[in-house]
Design a protein around this motif. Structure first.
Motif: not given
Ligand SMILES: [Zn+2]
Ligand SMILES: [Zn+2]
Length: 275
Positions: A162-170
């Protein structure tokens, strides 16, 4: 029963775990969600809520895995003559009248232990269905806490993903506060460290999780796999669902990953030996 081992390596691993989790939470919220355009919509609150819920579940599962009794075999209350063991002569195993199972003697504990219990050098006790001693929970993984250990692995994997997903979105959206170069550089540095931590922990728990699931399906703990190496072993006749239920309990499958539900401990039946 609450247990805690005085193993320095275990304490260091627990401190590393919580530092990594707190740092990841700090970066996800303060350096990825708040500076990005997500913070101006409900998406920012949504991602922060999901990530923190995963972190909460991870923490509860970890606490339970650390503090639960993994299945320590009680020492005998009545005096048993183990002089044969001290002189190096193997004592015969005894058949428990209640279960019909064969109990053996642990020479280190000087106590009878049920089948599939193994001695842990770090806990200095025999543990029922011992899988391995894990420094990341500073405890053995055994019959009573394997469920919490697998839950902990699952939530660490979820938090990494999930931290990688948030990083990509951000990073794929606008960043209003990134006009300041210092801010932007700090955000890049924190993001790189977050990717490294997420990949390290994510791949590590994925590998251990696969080992755990394959050990459950084989009905053979990691300790037994090492001891039985090179020996012919008859494959288990039990279904995969039966083997999973032995670890995760008889509740519905969606309960299996909920760390708040306490396992129904099978009562420890004191042996009644045929001498
Ligand atoms: Zn022992
Ligand atoms: Zn142990």
């Amino acid at each position: 029963m609450v247990t805690c081992r005085d193993d320095p390596c275990g304490f260091v691993c627990i401190i590393i775990t919580y530092c990594a989790v707190l740092y990841a939470d700090y970066v996800v919220v303060n350096w990825l969600i708040i500076p990005s355009s997500m913070s101006s919509s409900l998406w920012g609150a949504f991602h922060a809520l999901i990530f923190n819920t995963i972190v909460l579940c991870l923490t509860v599962a970890h606490f339970r895995a650390v503090l639960s009794d993994p299945g320590i075999v009680p020492l005998p209350t009545a005096a048993i003559d183990f002089s044969d063991v001290r002189t190096g002569q193997p004592m015969k195993s005894r058949i428990d009248r209640v279960s019909g199972q064969s109990w053996t003697v642990c020479q280190k504990c000087e106590a009878y232990r049920p089948p599939r219990a193994h001695h842990c050098r770090i806990c200095r006790r025999c543990v029922r269905k011992m899988d391995h001693h894990c420094p990341w929970i500073n405890n053995c993984v055994g019959e009573f806490n394997q469920k919490y250990f697998i839950q902990f692995l699952f939530y660490v994997g979820m938090a990494s993903l999930y931290s990688i997903i948030v990083l990509i979105i951000a990073w794929s959206g606008e960043c209003p506060s990134c006009k300041d170069m210092d801010e932007k550089n700090a955000r890049i540095a924190h993001s790189i460290v977050l990717v490294v931590i997420s990949l390290l922990f994510g791949l590590f728990v994925a590998a251990i999780g696969c080992d755990q699931i394959s050990a459950i399906f084989e009905d053979e703990t990691l300790v037994e796999q090492v001891k039985n190496r090179g020996h012919q072993r008859t494959a288990t006749q039990r279904t995969k669902m039966d083997l999973l239920r032995e670890v995760f309990g008889n509740g519905p499958m969606w309960y299996w990953m909920i760390p708040c539900r306490s396992t129904q401990y099978r009562r420890f039946i004191p042996p009644s030996f045929n001498v």
